[in-house]
Design a protein around this motif. Structure first.
Motif, PDB file in Angstrom:
ATOM      1  N   GLY A 139       0.848  -1.187   0.000  1.00 40.62           N
ATOM      2  CA  GLY A 139       0.000   0.000   0.000  1.00 40.62           C
ATOM      3  C   GLY A 139       0.882   1.235   0.000  1.00 40.62           C
ATOM      4  O   GLY A 139       1.697   1.409   0.905  1.00 40.62           O
ATOM      5  N   ILE A 140       0.711   2.093  -1.020  1.00 39.64           N
ATOM      6  CA  ILE A 140       1.618   3.221  -1.165  1.00 39.64           C
ATOM      7  C   ILE A 140       1.399   4.225  -0.040  1.00 39.64           C
ATOM      8  O   ILE A 140       0.272   4.569   0.275  1.00 39.64           O
ATOM      9  CB  ILE A 140       1.434   3.878  -2.538  1.00 39.64           C
ATOM     10  N   GLY A 141       2.504   4.682   0.570  1.00 42.46           N
ATOM     11  CA  GLY A 141       2.406   5.683   1.624  1.00 42.46           C
ATOM     12  C   GLY A 141       2.494   5.090   3.025  1.00 42.46           C
ATOM     13  O   GLY A 141       2.637   5.816   3.984  1.00 42.46           O
ATOM     14  N   ILE A 199      -5.810  -8.310  -6.752  1.00 39.83           N
ATOM     15  CA  ILE A 199      -7.175  -8.753  -7.040  1.00 39.83           C
ATOM     16  C   ILE A 199      -7.993  -8.675  -5.752  1.00 39.83           C
ATOM     17  O   ILE A 199      -9.141  -8.255  -5.730  1.00 39.83           O
ATOM     18  CB  ILE A 199      -7.156 -10.187  -7.596  1.00 39.83           C
ATOM     19  N   TRP A 200      -7.317  -9.026  -4.671  1.00 40.83           N
ATOM     20  CA  TRP A 200      -7.971  -9.040  -3.370  1.00 40.83           C
ATOM     21  C   TRP A 200      -8.167  -7.612  -2.853  1.00 40.83           C
ATOM     22  O   TRP A 200      -9.259  -7.225  -2.448  1.00 40.83           O
ATOM     23  CB  TRP A 200      -7.122  -9.905  -2.430  1.00 40.83           C
ATOM     24  N   ARG A 201      -7.083  -6.802  -2.870  1.00 43.43           N
ATOM     25  CA  ARG A 201      -7.164  -5.417  -2.396  1.00 43.43           C
ATOM     26  C   ARG A 201      -6.442  -4.501  -3.371  1.00 43.43           C
ATOM     27  O   ARG A 201      -5.229  -4.368  -3.310  1.00 43.43           O
ATOM     28  CB  ARG A 201      -6.496  -5.279  -1.024  1.00 43.43           C
ATOM     29  N   PRO A 202      -7.192  -3.809  -4.249  1.00 46.02           N
ATOM     30  CA  PRO A 202      -6.547  -3.000  -5.297  1.00 46.02           C
ATOM     31  C   PRO A 202      -5.630  -1.889  -4.795  1.00 46.02           C
ATOM     32  O   PRO A 202      -4.818  -1.388  -5.555  1.00 46.02           O
ATOM     33  CB  PRO A 202      -7.731  -2.420  -6.062  1.00 46.02           C
ATOM     34  N   THR A 203      -5.738  -1.462  -3.532  1.00 50.60           N
ATOM     35  CA  THR A 203      -4.807  -0.424  -3.075  1.00 50.60           C
ATOM     36  C   THR A 203      -3.770  -0.999  -2.115  1.00 50.60           C
ATOM     37  O   THR A 203      -3.200  -0.273  -1.306  1.00 50.60           O
ATOM     38  CB  THR A 203      -5.536   0.745  -2.382  1.00 50.60           C
ATOM     39  N   GLY A 204      -3.504  -2.281  -2.194  1.00 45.70           N
ATOM     40  CA  GLY A 204      -2.469  -2.872  -1.352  1.00 45.70           C
ATOM     41  C   GLY A 204      -3.004  -3.209   0.034  1.00 45.70           C
ATOM     42  O   GLY A 204      -4.132  -2.887   0.378  1.00 45.70           O
ATOM     43  N   LEU A 205      -2.138  -3.869   0.830  1.00 52.68           N
ATOM     44  CA  LEU A 205      -2.599  -4.367   2.120  1.00 52.68           C
ATOM     45  C   LEU A 205      -2.954  -3.246   3.091  1.00 52.68           C
ATOM     46  O   LEU A 205      -3.937  -3.317   3.811  1.00 52.68           O
ATOM     47  CB  LEU A 205      -1.513  -5.257   2.747  1.00 52.68           C
ATOM     48  N   PHE A 206      -2.134  -2.189   3.126  1.00 48.86           N
ATOM     49  CA  PHE A 206      -2.369  -1.116   4.086  1.00 48.86           C
ATOM     50  C   PHE A 206      -2.604   0.228   3.406  1.00 48.86           C
ATOM     51  O   PHE A 206      -2.442   1.263   4.019  1.00 48.86           O
ATOM     52  CB  PHE A 206      -1.193  -0.990   5.065  1.00 48.86           C
ATOM     53  N   GLY A 207      -2.926   0.219   2.124  1.00 48.92           N
ATOM     54  CA  GLY A 207      -3.036   1.472   1.386  1.00 48.92           C
ATOM     55  C   GLY A 207      -4.409   2.086   1.557  1.00 48.92           C
ATOM     56  O   GLY A 207      -5.416   1.398   1.563  1.00 48.92           O
ATOM     57  N   ALA A 208      -4.425   3.419   1.676  1.00 45.03           N
ATOM     58  CA  ALA A 208      -5.699   4.077   1.857  1.00 45.03           C
ATOM     59  C   ALA A 208      -6.196   4.680   0.552  1.00 45.03           C
ATOM     60  O   ALA A 208      -7.374   4.662   0.264  1.00 45.03           O
ATOM     61  CB  ALA A 208      -5.569   5.171   2.912  1.00 45.03           C
ATOM     62  N   ARG A 209      -5.251   5.179  -0.263  1.00 41.34           N
ATOM     63  CA  ARG A 209      -5.721   5.889  -1.451  1.00 41.34           C
ATOM     64  C   ARG A 209      -5.026   5.356  -2.700  1.00 41.34           C
ATOM     65  O   ARG A 209      -3.978   4.733  -2.619  1.00 41.34           O
ATOM     66  CB  ARG A 209      -5.445   7.372  -1.312  1.00 41.34           C
ATOM     67  N   ALA A 210      -5.644   5.604  -3.836  1.00 46.20           N
ATOM     68  CA  ALA A 210      -5.095   5.111  -5.092  1.00 46.20           C
ATOM     69  C   ALA A 210      -4.220   6.161  -5.746  1.00 46.20           C
ATOM     70  O   ALA A 210      -4.405   7.328  -5.515  1.00 46.20           O
ATOM     71  CB  ALA A 210      -6.213   4.728  -6.036  1.00 46.20           C
ATOM     72  N   GLY A 268      -3.594   5.400 -11.587  1.00 48.42           N
ATOM     73  CA  GLY A 268      -2.482   6.260 -11.181  1.00 48.42           C
ATOM     74  C   GLY A 268      -1.164   5.517 -11.061  1.00 48.42           C
ATOM     75  O   GLY A 268      -0.791   4.730 -11.913  1.00 48.42           O
ATOM     76  N   VAL A 269      -0.490   5.800  -9.959  1.00 44.86           N
ATOM     77  CA  VAL A 269       0.842   5.240  -9.761  1.00 44.86           C
ATOM     78  C   VAL A 269       0.813   3.721  -9.695  1.00 44.86           C
ATOM     79  O   VAL A 269       1.712   3.046 -10.173  1.00 44.86           O
ATOM     80  CB  VAL A 269       1.440   5.763  -8.453  1.00 44.86           C
ATOM     81  N   TYR A 270      -0.239   3.175  -9.089  1.00 43.52           N
ATOM     82  CA  TYR A 270      -0.337   1.718  -9.010  1.00 43.52           C
ATOM     83  C   TYR A 270      -0.301   1.122 -10.414  1.00 43.52           C
ATOM     84  O   TYR A 270       0.361   0.117 -10.658  1.00 43.52           O
ATOM     85  CB  TYR A 270      -1.638   1.307  -8.318  1.00 43.52           C
TER      86      TYR A 270
END
Lengths: 306, 327
Positions: A236-238, A295-306, B125-127
């Motif tokens: 998850g980015i950030g 596929i499971w979580r499009p913004t990563g495991l701990f990501g809040a925003r895209a 976006g970045v992803y």
């Protein structure tokens, strides 16, 4: 396949993972606070490794070499931020990708021009080399254990920095609302430069530490950079916590996959086919892991925003 | 200031005139350079459909370029060793025929683009940038560790593949094939941009929510653009492999993806001939600066930085003088 081998491989995976974390932590901080995708982060890793190799060659001190690596990467990072990156905060990701790709070209070819194409060598100092015996009679290289320790130490330090200190509050505030903290009187451009230099120093540290077990050469940063991207996409980015967990997952998957997938396939097919398809599959394992996570979580495991 | 359509005509005219002139004065190397530029331009035009029209910043287009290359490499390899590609469940023979190879290259890269696009478009976006980059690496490492077709060493094809009615070993004939394909794809690109699909795609790039509100699925539009884009890049890969008579995992490398993107940005995103200008300028820089200095990538990097920081809209934008390509 013995239990000792499994423990050794798990340790190798951890060591790889924490080094990826050092890279991913900087990337994820820089993206989280400034919204910038920095392809040139791998160049900072390379600069750290080269600085360490040069200083170790001149002074013979490994500690000085590590300090020099972090300092060189931080200084170059701060300069790059002030000269180029600062102009990119408002632009779209496409411009950021291109400009930082251009920086990679400049740094890689510049380094090749200065040091040549042949790898430099950075030796593990005597007091850190050799195996140690772990409980249970497992012999494991001391240096790799130290890397795991350094990585976990940095992770803990970053966690405290972000959750407890004033600069950490500013970083978190910057992630949430950069106009607001600028309005509250925080010098936002100075904060950005500090974060960028901090991320760069971590990349330089990783470069120097890994440079001692691999060779120091031009282009060493990009494969690690791409793995670090996979890490922060998974985590998850950030998110620093996401980067740590993602890094350990990627490190363990890559290391254990290379050992166990061929063994697993041997149960179904003959040895040589299992070996080739197992290693081919293992080289793709982390990307498959990433696909599954997304596929499971499009913004990563701990990501809040895209 | 000149109109963009005149500039496009001029670019294509020069791109055709130089190799013809080189044939007359017997300079086969210049023709090879021009062919290289045309093939790179083709790949970049492909990316430009996803990037310029669809706003999809794909840093993994080398995947499709490489798949096209390997489609050619594998088919021609089996043809030259007289072994079947597969015998079970049914027999597939290798081939040296370009049209067949192109079809296989386009179909397989299209399939790959569909799979990668379906997964990657779940993100934005970045992803999206990082995921396409990671898929590229996945194919790169797969080809390196898969020994059947040469692994890291790649595959050599000894004789260029055949095209009915032409002698592809004559440089200008092969150039003509590539050039005609480029023109056809540019025509396709122009038609797409004006078609209802192109307009909807343009809208999906700018304002996906409104597109959704009028009852269109923005992600389906983007996926279609991504697949078309991948198919064109795959065709370019097959031609590139034929130009070099060699394929290797380098075609899948992330630097290749970066370079295809550089062609588009250098020339101008979303411009019809932007990628062509970018690819031609890149090949010329590679040739002339590469002759001056081994470290010419430094100058390329500096030029790229200047374009990104100061000349938004790329070289075409600089010449034509409208900063916004989409109006």
């Amino acid at each position: 396949m013995s239990i000792i081998l499994i423990i050794e491989q798990v340790l190798n995976g951890l060591q790889f993972g924490v080094m990826l974390f050092l890279m991913a932590a900087g990337l994820t901080l820089i993206f989280g606070v400034m919204g910038l995708i920095n392809l040139a982060h791998g160049s900072l890793y390379m600069i750290g490794a080269f600085a360490a190799a040069v200083i170790a060659g001149l002074t013979g001190s490994f500690i000085l070499a590590i300090i020099a690596a972090m300092a060189a990467a931080a200084i170059v990072g701060a300069l790059v931020e002030m000269v180029v990156i600062r102009k990119l905060y408002g632009s779209d990701h496409l411009d950021q990708v291109l400009a930082t790709f251009a920086l990679i070209l400049i740094f890689s070819e510049g380094t090749r021009w200065a040091f040549g194409s042949f790898p430099l060598f950075l030796d593990i100092p005597n007091y850190l080399s050799g195996p140690v015996t772990l409980p249970g009679g497992i012999k494991y290289p001391l240096y790799r254990l130290i890397l795991i320790g350094v990585g976990l130490f940095v992770a803990a330090g970053l966690g405290i920095l972000i959750s407890k200190t004033r600069i950490g509050i500013q970083i978190r505030a910057g992630e949430n609302d950069r106009e607001m903290i600028a309005a509250l009187g925080v010098d936002i451009s100075k904060l950005y430069t500090i974060i960028f230099a901090l991320g760069a120093a971590l990349a330089g540290l990783a470069g120097a530490l890994v440079g001692a077990i691999q060779s120091v050469q031009v282009g060493m940063g990009e494969p690690v950079l791409i793995l670090a991207f996979v890490v922060i996409v998974i985590g998850g980015i950030g998110s620093i916590k996401g980067a740590l967990i993602g890094a350990l997952l990627v490190g363990l998957t890559d290391t254990l996959g290379g050992i166990f997938l061929p063994e697993l396939l041997k149960l179904f097919m003959d040895t040589s086919t299992a070996q080739t398809s197992g290693s081919a599959l293992a080289s793709m394992a982390i990307y498959i892991l990433m696909g599954v996570v997304l596929i499971w979580r499009p913004t990563g495991l701990f990501g809040a925003r895209a | 200031m000149i109109r963009e359509s005149y500039l496009n005509a001029l670019v294509l005219f020069l791109l055709l005139a130089v190799p013809v002139w080189a044939t007359i004065i017997d300079e086969p190397f210049t023709i090879t350079l021009a062919t290289r530029a045309v093939i790179f331009a083709l790949a970049a035009v492909g990316l430009n459909i996803a990037l310029g029209l669809g706003g999809l910043v794909s840093l993994g287009h080398a995947v499709f370029f490489g798949i096209g290359g390997y489609a050619m490499g594998i088919l021609a390899h089996h043809a030259q060793t007289y072994t079947p590609v597969m015998s079970l469940p049914f027999l597939i023979e290798g081939t040296k025929s370009m049209p067949v190879i192109w079809l296989v290259a386009m179909a397989s890269s299209g399939l790959a683009a569909f799979a990668i696009g379906t997964l990657s478009l779940r993100t934005t976006g970045v992803y999206f940038i990082m995921i396409t980059l990671a898929f590229g690496q996945m194919f790169y490492f797969f080809t390196i560790s898969w020994p059947t077709y040469g692994g890291e060493d790649g595959l050599s094809v000894y004789v260029r593949n055949e095209f009915p009615g032409l002698n592809t070993l004559v440089p200008i004939h092969f150039f003509a094939i590539c050039f005609i394909i480029l023109c056809l794809v540019l025509l396709l690109n122009a038609l797409i941009a004006k078609s209802p699909f192109g307009l909807a795609l343009n809208a999906a790039r700018q304002m996906p929510k409104r597109v959704q509100a009028v009852g269109l699925n923005p992600n389906r539009l983007k996926l279609l653009a991504f697949v078309i884009s991948g198919v064109i890049a795959g065709l370019a890969g097959a031609l590139f492999a034929d130009l070099n008579r060699f394929v290797s995992p380098t075609m899948f490398s992330w630097q290749m993806s970066g370079e295809i993107m550089v062609f588009v940005i250098l020339g101008g995103v979303g411009r019809l001939c932007g990628p062509v200008v970018g690819a031609v300028v890149f090949v010329m820089l590679e040739h002339f600066l590469g002759g001056l200095s081994e470290y010419w990538h430094v100058y390329l990097g500096a030029l790229l930085l200047i374009v990104v920081l100061f000349a938004r809209g790329g070289l075409v934008g600089l010449i034509v003088g409208r900063v916004d390509a989409h109006d």
